[in-house]
Scaffold this motif. Structure first.
Motif, PDB file in Angstrom:
ATOM      1  N   ALA A  38      31.559  27.587  75.432  1.00 50.77           N
ATOM      2  CA  ALA A  38      31.876  28.487  74.317  1.00 50.77           C
ATOM      3  C   ALA A  38      32.243  29.869  74.833  1.00 50.77           C
ATOM      4  O   ALA A  38      33.167  30.522  74.322  1.00 50.77           O
ATOM      5  N   ALA A  39      31.521  30.339  75.862  1.00 50.20           N
ATOM      6  CA  ALA A  39      31.808  31.657  76.426  1.00 50.20           C
ATOM      7  C   ALA A  39      33.206  31.691  77.040  1.00 50.20           C
ATOM      8  O   ALA A  39      33.949  32.673  76.864  1.00 50.20           O
ATOM      9  N   PHE A  40      33.588  30.620  77.745  1.00 56.24           N
ATOM     10  CA  PHE A  40      34.922  30.568  78.332  1.00 56.24           C
ATOM     11  C   PHE A  40      35.987  30.564  77.240  1.00 56.24           C
ATOM     12  O   PHE A  40      36.974  31.308  77.306  1.00 56.24           O
ATOM     13  N   ARG A  41      35.781  29.734  76.238  1.00 59.04           N
ATOM     14  CA  ARG A  41      36.753  29.641  75.146  1.00 59.04           C
ATOM     15  C   ARG A  41      36.930  30.986  74.427  1.00 59.04           C
ATOM     16  O   ARG A  41      38.058  31.433  74.179  1.00 59.04           O
ATOM     17  N   SER A  88      36.238  33.968  75.592  1.00 58.70           N
ATOM     18  CA  SER A  88      36.812  34.958  76.509  1.00 58.70           C
ATOM     19  C   SER A  88      38.331  34.842  76.546  1.00 58.70           C
ATOM     20  O   SER A  88      39.052  35.850  76.429  1.00 58.70           O
ATOM     21  N   MET A  89      38.834  33.628  76.689  1.00 59.68           N
ATOM     22  CA  MET A  89      40.279  33.437  76.748  1.00 59.68           C
ATOM     23  C   MET A  89      40.953  33.825  75.431  1.00 59.68           C
ATOM     24  O   MET A  89      42.056  34.400  75.418  1.00 59.68           O
ATOM     25  N   GLN A  90      40.280  33.560  74.323  1.00 53.23           N
ATOM     26  CA  GLN A  90      40.822  33.943  73.026  1.00 53.23           C
ATOM     27  C   GLN A  90      40.867  35.464  72.886  1.00 53.23           C
ATOM     28  O   GLN A  90      41.845  36.038  72.387  1.00 53.23           O
ATOM     29  N   LEU A  91      39.813  36.123  73.348  1.00 57.72           N
ATOM     30  CA  LEU A  91      39.778  37.579  73.299  1.00 57.72           C
ATOM     31  C   LEU A  91      40.908  38.176  74.131  1.00 57.72           C
ATOM     32  O   LEU A  91      41.586  39.114  73.693  1.00 57.72           O
ATOM     33  N   TYR A  92      41.155  37.629  75.312  1.00 52.16           N
ATOM     34  CA  TYR A  92      42.207  38.166  76.173  1.00 52.16           C
ATOM     35  C   TYR A  92      43.577  37.984  75.536  1.00 52.16           C
ATOM     36  O   TYR A  92      44.453  38.841  75.666  1.00 52.16           O
ATOM     37  N   SER A  93      43.745  36.878  74.846  1.00 47.55           N
ATOM     38  CA  SER A  93      45.006  36.640  74.147  1.00 47.55           C
ATOM     39  C   SER A  93      45.204  37.662  73.025  1.00 47.55           C
ATOM     40  O   SER A  93      46.308  38.211  72.850  1.00 47.55           O
ATOM     41  N   GLU A  94      44.147  37.941  72.308  1.00 48.22           N
ATOM     42  CA  GLU A  94      44.226  38.917  71.218  1.00 48.22           C
ATOM     43  C   GLU A  94      44.517  40.313  71.754  1.00 48.22           C
ATOM     44  O   GLU A  94      45.346  41.052  71.192  1.00 48.22           O
ATOM     45  N   GLY A 112      36.753  46.553  86.850  1.00 50.75           N
ATOM     46  CA  GLY A 112      35.392  46.249  87.279  1.00 50.75           C
ATOM     47  C   GLY A 112      35.122  44.762  87.301  1.00 50.75           C
ATOM     48  O   GLY A 112      35.095  44.126  88.352  1.00 50.75           O
ATOM     49  N   ALA A 113      34.926  44.194  86.112  1.00 56.08           N
ATOM     50  CA  ALA A 113      34.718  42.746  85.983  1.00 56.08           C
ATOM     51  C   ALA A 113      34.913  42.368  84.529  1.00 56.08           C
ATOM     52  O   ALA A 113      34.510  43.106  83.626  1.00 56.08           O
ATOM     53  N   ILE A 114      35.525  41.221  84.316  1.00 55.33           N
ATOM     54  CA  ILE A 114      35.648  40.656  82.976  1.00 55.33           C
ATOM     55  C   ILE A 114      35.125  39.222  83.022  1.00 55.33           C
ATOM     56  O   ILE A 114      35.117  38.595  84.083  1.00 55.33           O
ATOM     57  N   PRO A 115      34.650  38.701  81.905  1.00 66.31           N
ATOM     58  CA  PRO A 115      34.128  37.326  81.892  1.00 66.31           C
ATOM     59  C   PRO A 115      35.137  36.326  82.465  1.00 66.31           C
ATOM     60  O   PRO A 115      36.316  36.354  82.114  1.00 66.31           O
ATOM     61  N   PHE A 116      34.635  35.476  83.356  1.00 66.39           N
ATOM     62  CA  PHE A 116      35.440  34.445  84.003  1.00 66.39           C
ATOM     63  C   PHE A 116      36.651  35.043  84.730  1.00 66.39           C
ATOM     64  O   PHE A 116      37.749  34.509  84.703  1.00 66.39           O
ATOM     65  N   GLY A 117      36.390  36.163  85.388  1.00 62.82           N
ATOM     66  CA  GLY A 117      37.435  36.851  86.133  1.00 62.82           C
ATOM     67  C   GLY A 117      37.376  36.528  87.614  1.00 62.82           C
ATOM     68  O   GLY A 117      36.891  35.473  88.040  1.00 62.82           O
ATOM     69  N   ILE A 135      29.749  38.249  74.180  1.00 58.37           N
ATOM     70  CA  ILE A 135      28.391  37.932  73.744  1.00 58.37           C
ATOM     71  C   ILE A 135      28.289  38.005  72.218  1.00 58.37           C
ATOM     72  O   ILE A 135      27.669  37.157  71.573  1.00 58.37           O
ATOM     73  N   GLU A 136      28.942  38.998  71.640  1.00 61.71           N
ATOM     74  CA  GLU A 136      28.924  39.162  70.190  1.00 61.71           C
ATOM     75  C   GLU A 136      29.604  37.991  69.491  1.00 61.71           C
ATOM     76  O   GLU A 136      29.151  37.520  68.443  1.00 61.71           O
ATOM     77  N   ARG A 137      30.683  37.505  70.071  1.00 61.01           N
ATOM     78  CA  ARG A 137      31.397  36.368  69.476  1.00 61.01           C
ATOM     79  C   ARG A 137      30.582  35.084  69.563  1.00 61.01           C
ATOM     80  O   ARG A 137      30.861  34.117  68.848  1.00 61.01           O
ATOM     81  N   LEU A 138      29.563  35.073  70.451  1.00 60.59           N
ATOM     82  CA  LEU A 138      28.678  33.917  70.565  1.00 60.59           C
ATOM     83  C   LEU A 138      27.479  34.017  69.619  1.00 60.59           C
ATOM     84  O   LEU A 138      26.651  33.113  69.576  1.00 60.59           O
ATOM     85  N   GLY A 139      27.401  35.128  68.894  1.00 56.68           N
ATOM     86  CA  GLY A 139      26.337  35.277  67.907  1.00 56.68           C
ATOM     87  C   GLY A 139      25.192  36.177  68.320  1.00 56.68           C
ATOM     88  O   GLY A 139      24.286  36.442  67.525  1.00 56.68           O
ATOM     89  N   ALA A 140      25.198  36.666  69.574  1.00 50.03           N
ATOM     90  CA  ALA A 140      24.139  37.563  70.033  1.00 50.03           C
ATOM     91  C   ALA A 140      24.504  39.011  69.689  1.00 50.03           C
ATOM     92  O   ALA A 140      25.620  39.306  69.256  1.00 50.03           O
TER      93      ALA A 140
END
Length: 359
Positions: free
Chosen positions: A306-309, A311-317, A110-115, A184-189
């Motif tokens: 921060a959202a880009f950073r 997102s890329m970390q999440l994809y790596s994990e 569907g869609a992923i952040p910065f995809g 969004i959760e990793r950004l504190g929301a």
């Protein structure tokens, strides 16, 4: 009596005169049910399923009928995958990332952040390895998928209060669809995954502080500007949300070769029509929203970075912990890199120049 010999020698008139009718095998009409994850009031995203159904009926000469049911009519919006998998219904029209809690790999369809943006997503799906890889994944759910619409790049949503920095997201109850909530959760929301039809009431009753849906045309219909005046952009988590048509594998395999082609043709037509509607209708709706008092605001740079950073970390994990994700995302990421190289020199440069002119 040899029926075939009689027909051959006497002809149809002779057969009828002899009182012997030839066997006639009428093709039975196929009837399916399709569950949408969207409310009927949204003639764009819900309308894609209706468009698909209409194309199927027309191309099949009325021999293939698919009834379309809005979210909540047959089942809740987020129950469609389980029902298609079980064969309780033959098909569904939905946003794949709604089901990332089952497996994060759903979201890539569907869609992923910065995809990928919408054109890039279509390229990956139809000319890259996207359709092949996603179908291999969906086979585990007894589903075969067809691309069936795209929203294009989305807006970032409606906020009661202004977002001046990343700190303003802390503790914010934000309705955001599916997989994007992980970032969004990793950004504190605090992400809230609500169906489209439930968002306005949640905003009005202040059970959420902000909400994103798609863009101006739908947002105006849903009335979000009446309860949350700050309209942010861009929707970095949805550069081009591709909608999917999910079909139960057994139901699909039971179709004739001709009817399988009907499904392919009809879904492709609905796919193109949906984004054309959004692109044609969003500009007028945006002007009307601003005229009614909506305040357009870009997300602050620290939020975007921060959202880009994250997102890329999440994809790596996920590439380490989820083999399905790793297999699909590794191909997707390579394709995204090549697409961005091309768009940087052609599409984006052209767009930036033209948008800077007074037309």
């Amino acid at each position: 009596m040899n029926r075939r010999a009689l027909i051959r020698h006497a002809g149809i008139a002779g057969v009828l005169a002899a009182g012997v009718a030839p066997a006639v095998h009428a093709q039975a009409t196929i009837r399916w049910r399709l569950a949408s994850s969207f409310p009927q009031s949204l003639d764009t995203i819900y309308g894609a399923a209706e468009s698909f159904s209409q194309h199927v009926r027309i191309v099949s000469g009325g021999k293939f009928e698919i009834s379309v049911h809005a979210a909540g009519e047959l089942m809740p919006a987020f129950d469609v995958v389980d029902n298609v998998r079980r064969g309780s219904i033959e098909a569904a029209h939905t946003a794949p990332y709604y089901f990332a809690d089952k497996d994060e790999t759903f979201a890539i369809g569907g869609a992923i952040p910065f995809g990928l943006n919408s054109r890039q997503m279509s390229a990956w799906t139809f000319e890259g390895n996207g359709l092949k890889l996603m179908r291999e994944f969906y086979a585990g759910y007894n589903i075969i998928n067809f691309a069936c619409g795209n929203t294009g790049a989305q807006m970032g949503g409606w906020f009661r209060k202004e977002i001046r920095s990343l700190a303003d997201l802390k503790g914010l109850k934000f309705r955001v669809g599916g997989f994007a909530g992980k970032v969004i959760e990793r950004l504190g929301a605090l992400p809230q995954n609500l169906p489209g039809g439930d968002i306005y009431q949640a905003l009005e009753q202040r059970t959420i502080d902000a909400a994103e849906w798609i863009g101006p045309y739908d947002d105006q219909k849903l009335g979000f500007n009446k309860v949350a005046p700050n309209y942010y952009y861009p929707g970095w988590w949805e550069g081009g949300l591709q909608l999917d048509l999910y079909i139960n594998q057994k139901a699909y395999e039971a179709l004739s070769t001709a009817n399988k082609a009907v499904v392919k043709i009809a879904s492709a037509a609905a796919h193109v029509e949906m984004q054309a509607k959004y692109d044609a209708r969003n500009p007028t709706a945006l002007k009307q929203l601003v005229g009614a008092g909506a305040r357009l605001r870009p997300f602050p740079a620290d939020v975007m970075n921060a959202a880009f950073r994250e997102s890329m970390q999440l994809y790596s994990e996920l590439s380490t912990s989820n083999e399905n994700w790793r297999k699909v995302y590794s191909d997707y990421a390579r394709f995204r890199g090549d697409q961005n190289l091309w768009f940087r020199f052609a599409e984006s440069t052209f767009d930036r120049f033209l948008q800077s002119q007074k037309l």
